[in-house]
Design a protein around this motif. Structure first.
Motif, PDB file in Angstrom:
ATOM      1  N   ARG A 422      30.298  40.665  30.821  1.00 16.11           N
ATOM      2  CA  ARG A 422      31.667  41.216  31.430  1.00 16.11           C
ATOM      3  C   ARG A 422      31.636  41.821  32.580  1.00 16.11           C
ATOM      4  O   ARG A 422      32.754  42.577  32.944  1.00 16.11           O
ATOM      5  N   LEU A 423      30.459  42.397  33.037  1.00 15.30           N
ATOM      6  CA  LEU A 423      30.503  43.324  34.161  1.00 15.30           C
ATOM      7  C   LEU A 423      31.350  43.010  35.344  1.00 15.30           C
ATOM      8  O   LEU A 423      32.134  43.445  36.015  1.00 15.30           O
ATOM      9  N   VAL A 424      31.151  41.750  35.864  1.00 11.02           N
ATOM     10  CA  VAL A 424      31.616  41.081  36.939  1.00 11.02           C
ATOM     11  C   VAL A 424      33.112  40.843  36.817  1.00 11.02           C
ATOM     12  O   VAL A 424      34.069  41.430  37.693  1.00 11.02           O
ATOM     13  N   LEU A 464      28.300  39.769  42.418  1.00 14.75           N
ATOM     14  CA  LEU A 464      28.929  41.045  43.177  1.00 14.75           C
ATOM     15  C   LEU A 464      28.828  40.930  44.514  1.00 14.75           C
ATOM     16  O   LEU A 464      30.002  41.308  45.188  1.00 14.75           O
ATOM     17  N   ARG A 465      27.683  40.592  45.209  1.00 15.03           N
ATOM     18  CA  ARG A 465      27.730  40.390  46.575  1.00 15.03           C
ATOM     19  C   ARG A 465      28.655  39.510  46.890  1.00 15.03           C
ATOM     20  O   ARG A 465      29.368  39.785  48.082  1.00 15.03           O
ATOM     21  N   GLU A 466      29.042  38.336  46.408  1.00 14.32           N
ATOM     22  CA  GLU A 466      29.900  37.363  46.800  1.00 14.32           C
ATOM     23  C   GLU A 466      31.310  37.982  46.786  1.00 14.32           C
ATOM     24  O   GLU A 466      32.454  37.573  47.741  1.00 14.32           O
ATOM     25  N   LEU A 467      31.752  38.863  45.891  1.00 12.80           N
ATOM     26  CA  LEU A 467      32.966  39.421  45.799  1.00 12.80           C
ATOM     27  C   LEU A 467      32.937  40.500  46.914  1.00 12.80           C
ATOM     28  O   LEU A 467      34.328  41.049  47.445  1.00 12.80           O
ATOM     29  N   GLY A 468      32.011  40.941  47.769  1.00 15.38           N
ATOM     30  CA  GLY A 468      32.046  41.829  48.769  1.00 15.38           C
ATOM     31  C   GLY A 468      31.642  43.407  48.185  1.00 15.38           C
ATOM     32  O   GLY A 468      31.663  44.340  48.951  1.00 15.38           O
ATOM     33  N   VAL A 469      31.320  43.459  46.966  1.00 13.40           N
ATOM     34  CA  VAL A 469      30.773  44.708  46.429  1.00 13.40           C
ATOM     35  C   VAL A 469      29.426  45.027  46.912  1.00 13.40           C
ATOM     36  O   VAL A 469      28.357  44.188  46.867  1.00 13.40           O
ATOM     37  N   ARG A 470      29.248  46.328  47.380  1.00 10.32           N
ATOM     38  CA  ARG A 470      27.800  46.552  47.569  1.00 10.32           C
ATOM     39  C   ARG A 470      27.002  47.028  46.744  1.00 10.32           C
ATOM     40  O   ARG A 470      27.289  47.518  45.682  1.00 10.32           O
TER      41      ARG A 470
END
Length: 575
Positions: A422-424, A464-470
């Protein structure tokens, strides 16, 4: 009165009428009828004579009555049956007399030549007795097999927890009766879970069988080896004279289990951690001895696994303190006792602050501030790290919204959070709830995250990368395969562990390591952050070696969220 007993008593009455009407002789039709009854049936009058005996009774009693007996008399029958009971003959006859006086039924089992009979004597309504005989040999054998199965581990054939408890109780009876000492050794397999996860449960089960065989081979016939859990075993060592005897066994267990196994074409290496408790010094009951052996096992795991530890009284005090800490931590979230402090990160190009790392603090109402080093490992062990980590993400996003728009916030994510599935969703919810742009959130992971379920972890990182999170790799250089992980996922940032920065002044190769990591970062297009910068000299050498960012006490210690805005303002003014 039961239906069967009522039926048999009615048979007896009707048979008695038939006997009286035929001058004491049972009619052929009644004889055939009684012979067809499944149970053996005897009718005994008050004078002790067997007035009726059907064919099943004669067949069943053949192994109990003397061969010279032409027909079974009540007294002869009872004497023969009593010889097959576990009770003394007098006790059986006494119970029969009491049953006769009270007009109640009496039941007992007898055995002879592998045959077990269930004998039930019921006083008839008028006079005498009705005796029913049932062959329960098959049922008793089935019950014995079920009883044995209930006390045996189905995979390894070792005794299970139930039989271990019984053997422990027997050992303590001997201890209290004649002072015979015993020892309990709890064995937990190290590195067994990766075997199950990577090669499958059939290979894991085959490995457990081989471990069980090795354990059997290293103990005496008087000792007990039991399996009480997935990869947990127990050895009850009896007749212990000296603690050195048990120490030698514990040492053999660690060595023997740690040797290589060949399972289905796979070479496997595991280990064992062993906790030892001695009776009576470490416990005068089975429950206490088990508890203290478990405490010693916990200590063996803390000390690096692959070793053994004997119970010591202070272990219990430490465990009690740990339990209190656990109980307090479970309430800390609801009581809002956790707080976030933020340590600024500076970009060397322009000496400007570009973000902060979120660091959790626990302000206990009675104990004061508790170090993360004291409660984070415990939170990971008991599963609380997931809800605590979720709170950190949400609170950090809310706090970052009050900062200048160019500043990002970095949060540490544990391997357990990646496992929770459930992290994402948590990150998406935190970003939506706070309004923080995804580009301003940075997730820091250690190599421990990538060691577990690699493919699943990489999918999560790409989401996470797709969300824009680094995404940053924390403590770079302290693991085993960091370079291969840099190839498997394009991290945004590499954080150089503080131990390398500390070595700048004491080891000649410190500069070379930092220079190599900084060059690697440049070639891969990743930011490199040197952690633990505390002196101007370290700062200067970090600049010279090509790192892009720094973090450490020279810039600032971790600051409470409420004080961070004023710090940022004063830092900008000084710059």
């Amino acid at each position: 009165m039961s239906a069967e007993r009522h039926y048999l008593d009615s048979v007896r009455r009707e048979a008695s009428r038939s006997l009286r009407s035929n001058g004491g002789i049972l009619s052929p039709s009644w004889a055939r009828y009684l012979d067809a009854i499944r149970h053996g049936l005897l009718m005994i009058d008050d004078a002790g004579r067997a007035i009726v005996s059907n064919a099943p009774a004669a067949r069943l009693l053949a192994d109990f009555l003397p061969k010279s007996a032409s027909e079974p008399s009540a007294r002869g029958l009872l004497r023969a049956l009593c010889a097959g009971t576990a009770k003394p003959r007098r006790a059986v006859f006494r119970s029969l007399r009491e049953a006769r006086d009270l007009r109640t039924a009496v039941s007992f089992e007898v055995e002879a030549k592998g045959l077990t009979l269930q004998v039930e004597l019921n006083p008839a309504e008028e006079q005498g007795w009705i005796a029913t005989l049932e062959d329960v040999s098959a049922r008793k054998a089935s019950e014995a097999r079920a009883d044995e199965a209930a006390r045996q581990d189905p995979l390894t054939g070792l005794p299970n927890r139930l039989l271990l408890q019984e053997r422990l109780l027997e050992a303590f009876v001997r201890l209290h009766r004649n002072g015979e000492k015993c020892a309990l050794l709890l064995v937990d397999l190290d590195r067994f879970k990766p075997v199950n996860d990577t090669l499958g449960h059939p290979v894991g089960d085959a490995l457990l069988k081989k471990v069980a065989d090795r354990l059997r081979s290293t103990v005496r016939p008087t000792d007990t080896v039991a399996r009480i859990g997935g990869d947990e075993f127990v050895i009850l060592q009896t007749g212990v004279r000296e603690a050195s005897d048990t120490q030698a066994l514990a040492r053999r267990l660690v060595d023997l289990i740690g040797r290589t196994y060949m399972v289905d074409g796979h070479l496997l290496t595991i280990g064992a951690s062993v906790g030892v408790a001695l009776a009576p010094s470490d416990g005068d009951s089975a429950e206490t001895l088990l508890k203290n052996a478990d405490l010693a096992l916990y200590r063996a795991k803390l000390d690096g696994r692959g070793t053994y530890r004997f119970f010591e009284p202070e272990m219990d005090a430490r465990m009690q303190a740990r339990r209190r800490l656990e109980l307090d931590m479970r309430q800390a979230l609801a009581r809002r006792e956790f707080q976030l402090h933020y340590q600024p990160q500076m970009q060397l190009d322009g000496d400007r602050l570009i973000g902060c790392e979120a660091l959790i603090r626990w302000h206990h109402p009675e104990r004061g501030t508790i170090s993360p080093l004291d409660f984070i490992p415990l939170a990971e062990e008991i599963g609380l790290i997931v809800p605590i980590g979720d709170w950190v993400i949400r609170q950090a996003c809310r706090d970052a919204m009050t900062w200048p728009a160019h500043m990002s916030v970095a949060v540490n994510v544990s391997p357990a959070q990646f496992k929770s599935d459930r992290l994402v969703e948590t990150i998406m919810s935190a970003l939506a709830g706070s309004g923080l742009p995804a580009r301003r959130l940075e997730v820091e992971i250690t190599e421990g995250v990538l060691l577990q379920e690699n493919e699943k972890t990489l999918r999560t990182l790409h989401r996470l990368r797709e969300l824009g999170v680094r995404v940053s790799m924390d403590d770079f250089g302290t693991g085993y395969s960091s370079l291969s992980y840099l190839r498997s996922f394009p991290f945004d940032k590499i954080k150089i562990d503080r131990s390398f920065v500390k070595d700048l002044s004491g080891r000649p190769d410190g500069d070379a390591i930092i220079r190599a990591i900084a060059g690697l970062g440049r070639s891969l297009g990743m930011t490199t952050v040197a952690e633990g910068v505390e002196t101007p000299e370290q700062m200067q050498r970090i600049r010279e070696e090509g790192c892009t960012d720094v973090q450490g006490y020279l810039i600032s210690r971790p600051i409470p969220a409420d004080d961070l805005i004023s710090f940022l303002a004063s830092y900008k003014a000084e710059a």
